[in-house]
Motif scaffolding. Structure first.
Motif, PDB file in Angstrom:
ATOM      1  N   ARG A   1     102.736  46.843  24.115  1.00  0.00           N
ATOM      2  CA  ARG A   1     101.973  45.611  24.345  1.00  0.00           C
ATOM      3  C   ARG A   1     100.556  45.932  24.835  1.00  0.00           C
ATOM      4  O   ARG A   1      99.590  45.249  24.485  1.00  0.00           O
ATOM      5  N   ARG A   2     100.446  46.982  25.632  1.00  0.00           N
ATOM      6  CA  ARG A   2      99.137  47.396  26.135  1.00  0.00           C
ATOM      7  C   ARG A   2      98.176  47.709  24.984  1.00  0.00           C
ATOM      8  O   ARG A   2      96.974  47.490  25.095  1.00  0.00           O
ATOM      9  N   TYR A   3      98.725  48.213  23.896  1.00  0.00           N
ATOM     10  CA  TYR A   3      97.890  48.572  22.750  1.00  0.00           C
ATOM     11  C   TYR A   3      98.050  47.609  21.575  1.00  0.00           C
ATOM     12  O   TYR A   3      97.829  47.956  20.419  1.00  0.00           O
ATOM     13  N   GLY A   4      98.443  46.367  21.919  1.00  0.00           N
ATOM     14  CA  GLY A   4      98.388  45.290  20.932  1.00  0.00           C
ATOM     15  C   GLY A   4      99.589  45.102  20.054  1.00  0.00           C
ATOM     16  O   GLY A   4      99.525  44.352  19.070  1.00  0.00           O
ATOM     17  N   VAL A   5     100.722  45.740  20.366  1.00  0.00           N
ATOM     18  CA  VAL A   5     101.916  45.611  19.524  1.00  0.00           C
ATOM     19  C   VAL A   5     102.956  44.753  20.236  1.00  0.00           C
ATOM     20  O   VAL A   5     103.575  45.183  21.214  1.00  0.00           O
ATOM     21  N   GLU A   6     103.135  43.534  19.747  1.00  0.00           N
ATOM     22  CA  GLU A   6     104.205  42.668  20.232  1.00  0.00           C
ATOM     23  C   GLU A   6     105.481  43.002  19.476  1.00  0.00           C
ATOM     24  O   GLU A   6     105.441  43.508  18.348  1.00  0.00           O
ATOM     25  N   THR A   7     106.627  42.711  20.082  1.00  0.00           N
ATOM     26  CA  THR A   7     107.896  43.074  19.466  1.00  0.00           C
ATOM     27  C   THR A   7     108.844  41.883  19.418  1.00  0.00           C
ATOM     28  O   THR A   7     108.639  40.881  20.101  1.00  0.00           O
ATOM     29  N   GLU A   8     109.894  42.032  18.599  1.00  0.00           N
ATOM     30  CA  GLU A   8     110.913  40.997  18.519  1.00  0.00           C
ATOM     31  C   GLU A   8     112.278  41.651  18.329  1.00  0.00           C
ATOM     32  O   GLU A   8     112.379  42.744  17.762  1.00  0.00           O
ATOM     33  N   VAL A   9     113.324  40.976  18.845  1.00  0.00           N
ATOM     34  CA  VAL A   9     114.685  41.494  18.776  1.00  0.00           C
ATOM     35  C   VAL A   9     115.408  40.844  17.607  1.00  0.00           C
ATOM     36  O   VAL A   9     115.351  39.628  17.436  1.00  0.00           O
TER      37      VAL A   9
ATOM     38  N   PHE B   1     111.893  45.516  16.733  1.00  0.00           N
ATOM     39  CA  PHE B   1     110.854  45.868  15.770  1.00  0.00           C
ATOM     40  C   PHE B   1     109.501  45.329  16.234  1.00  0.00           C
ATOM     41  O   PHE B   1     109.448  44.373  17.012  1.00  0.00           O
ATOM     42  N   PRO B   2     108.407  45.913  15.735  1.00  0.00           N
ATOM     43  CA  PRO B   2     107.108  45.263  15.962  1.00  0.00           C
ATOM     44  C   PRO B   2     107.103  43.906  15.271  1.00  0.00           C
ATOM     45  O   PRO B   2     107.647  43.756  14.169  1.00  0.00           O
ATOM     46  N   ALA B   3     106.530  42.915  15.911  1.00  0.00           N
ATOM     47  CA  ALA B   3     106.512  41.563  15.338  1.00  0.00           C
ATOM     48  C   ALA B   3     105.777  41.535  14.002  1.00  0.00           C
ATOM     49  O   ALA B   3     106.047  40.680  13.160  1.00  0.00           O
ATOM     50  N   SER B   4     104.878  42.469  13.783  1.00  0.00           N
ATOM     51  CA  SER B   4     104.125  42.523  12.527  1.00  0.00           C
ATOM     52  C   SER B   4     104.932  43.112  11.383  1.00  0.00           C
ATOM     53  O   SER B   4     104.507  43.081  10.231  1.00  0.00           O
ATOM     54  N   ASP B   5     106.118  43.680  11.702  1.00  0.00           N
ATOM     55  CA  ASP B   5     106.945  44.377  10.707  1.00  0.00           C
ATOM     56  C   ASP B   5     106.221  45.571  10.090  1.00  0.00           C
ATOM     57  O   ASP B   5     106.538  45.979   8.970  1.00  0.00           O
ATOM     58  N   ALA B   6     105.279  46.140  10.784  1.00  0.00           N
ATOM     59  CA  ALA B   6     104.486  47.248  10.242  1.00  0.00           C
ATOM     60  C   ALA B   6     104.605  48.474  11.147  1.00  0.00           C
ATOM     61  O   ALA B   6     104.126  48.475  12.281  1.00  0.00           O
ATOM     62  N   ALA B   7     105.236  49.526  10.625  1.00  0.00           N
ATOM     63  CA  ALA B   7     105.342  50.778  11.378  1.00  0.00           C
ATOM     64  C   ALA B   7     103.971  51.356  11.695  1.00  0.00           C
ATOM     65  O   ALA B   7     103.783  52.025  12.709  1.00  0.00           O
TER      66      ALA B   7
END
Length: 467
Positions: free
Chosen positions: A115-123, A130-136
């Motif tokens: 999250r600190r580096y802009g990656v939100e996640t979802e369960v 996974f990252p909410a963006s679905d992008a590795a």
């Protein structure tokens, strides 16, 4: 999806990687060299740099994080929402080694870092995160941003050996012959799966040279090749949901006549199965042109691969696990009575996917052309047994190069779990897939890589400062 990932990966390489070439000698006090730019290596480098160490990553590929980019089919399943006890159980007996690392840096810490580096996640289903963006690529970008707080990456560079003297680590010798001096070295070169991503077994070679024992390597989370390949080819592409897959350590003729109605394997509650059962799982599987794959097959593959060292392994598929033999027999009786003129293939279409109808009819003891009205009770009982105990002998798992994870690796008793430091060589730290740790699918393996990397980075930074 692949074009999306690698287009963004190219962007990462241009803008987010600090490359150093060549490294200036003499050795600077506090230098930490990280061998491997994967999940564990990037996390270790980021943590060590965060603590003020002079960090350099040695990466054999043209860019870091290549294996991360293909995990989770390009979506990167970074962790799982399971509680700590379940998390440790997913690694089997070796899971207790991770207890300390998970208490130091676990799921919430990882998600905070993302999250600190802009990656939100979802369960998602099964607790997969996974990252909410679905992008590795976003996960790799976040790790590179963390690394760039003070670490540098030397690309297209392969380590030949970890140099040391009687006091401990002195640096890393490159294939070119160049010596990079360091106060501490973190070995995070991955396993032997997906060598095209850089995970080509270098870590095991370097660990052996440094004096460590490497336990036998096995493919984990990998499909299985069957001896009865003709059946698999006839059913290729058939996906089966809600079936039970059980592995027995014997040939087909010795499989006991029993019905298994519980899961057994890593992370399950049953402790001792009936001999010669190896593992049993309920869920989804599929037939391939060479054998079987799918989620429950992958979960069982490591245990099957190990068991093949001791003798034949037979896989038994219960196509109707919700029905007892008696209930299934009664159902067949009713359906045969309701359609007395139908032949077996037409009757089986009510029970099986279309591509399985003919192969199952051939395997049954019922001669072709017979109608339901002429099928005997003994033949019907044989059909029930076939549907409940469809068995095949395993020829081999697919090779390590096709596996998602490498099972086996550096012997854990030679590593201090509190710091990931080598007990054999001062200044050497190990993290990630190079260790003899592997778990079920679902984000567990990546969390272990991140956690052991974080701990190794912190400990290595402190050690290097003392040199």
């Amino acid at each position: 999806m692949c074009r999306y990932i690698f287009r963004h990966f190219t962007h990462l390489r241009k803008d987010n990687i600090k490359s150093v070439n060549p490294i200036q000698e003499p050795h600077r006090s506090g230098r930490v060299i990280v061998i491997g730019g994967g999940a564990a290596g990037l996390m270790a480098a980021g943590r060590a740099a965060e603590l003020g160490a002079d960090v350099t990553i040695i990466e054999r590929m043209e860019a870091p994080g290549k294996k991360l980019l293909i995990t989770g089919k390009g979506r990167c399943n970074i962790t799982n929402s399971a509680p700590l006890k379940e998390f440790l159980n997913a690694f089997g007996p070796n899971g207790r080694f991770l207890y300390g690392a998970f208490h130091r840096f676990f799921r919430d810490d990882l998600l905070d870092l993302m999250r600190r580096y802009g990656v939100e996640t979802e369960v998602e289903r099964g607790g997969r995160v996974f990252p909410a963006s679905d992008a590795a690529a976003d996960v790799v970008a976040a790790l590179l941003s963390y690394v760039n707080n003070g670490a540098a990456i030397k690309l297209n560079t392969r380590a030949a050996a970890i140099e040391h003297d009687d006091q401990g680590v002195t640096g890393v010798r490159l294939e070119t012959g160049e010596l990079l001096k360091a106060g501490a070295v973190i070995l995070a070169a991955g396993g032997s799966s997906f060598p095209a991503t850089g995970s080509a077994g270098d870590g095991f070679r370097l660990a052996r040279i440094a004096g460590h024992r490497v336990n036998k390597l096995y493919p984990a989370l990998v499909p299985l090749v069957l001896k009865e390949m003709g059946f698999a080819q006839a059913c290729q592409g058939v996906s089966l949901a809600n079936v039970r897959l059980t592995a027995f350590g014997c040939d087909r003729t010795a499989v006991p006549d029993m019905t298994i109605n519980y899961d057994y394997g890593r992370g399950t509650k049953h402790e001792k199965p009936p001999v010669p059962m190896i593992e049993s799982r309920f869920g989804e599987m599929l037939f391939t042109h060479f054998g079987i794959g799918g989620p429950i097959t992958l979960l069982m593959s490591q245990a099957v691969a190990r068991a093949l060292d001791d003798g034949p392994v037979t896989i038994v598929i219960d196509l109707k696990p919700a029905l007892t033999n008696k209930v299934l027999d009664a159902r067949l009786q009713r359906e045969f009575a309701a359609a007395p003129r139908r032949q077996l293939p037409a009757l089986l279409r009510q029970l099986l996917p279309e591509k399985m109808v003919e192969p199952i009819a051939i395997l049954s003891t019922i001669p072709p052309g017979r109608t339901a009205a002429t099928i005997t009770a003994e033949e019907r009982h044989g059909l029930v047994k076939l549907l409940k105990n469809l068995s095949f002998e395993v020829k081999t798992p697919l090779p390590l190069t096709a596996a998602m994870v490498t099972a086996g690796g550096v012997e854990l008793t030679e590593i201090d779990p509190r710091s990931m430091s080598s007990k054999l060589l001062n200044g050497l730290y190990l993290a990630g897939e190079v260790l003899d740790l592997d778990a079920d699918t679902g984000g567990y393996n990546l969390q272990a890589a991140f956690s052991t990397g974080w701990v190794a980075g912190e400990a290595a930074a402190a050690f290097a400062r003392q040199q």
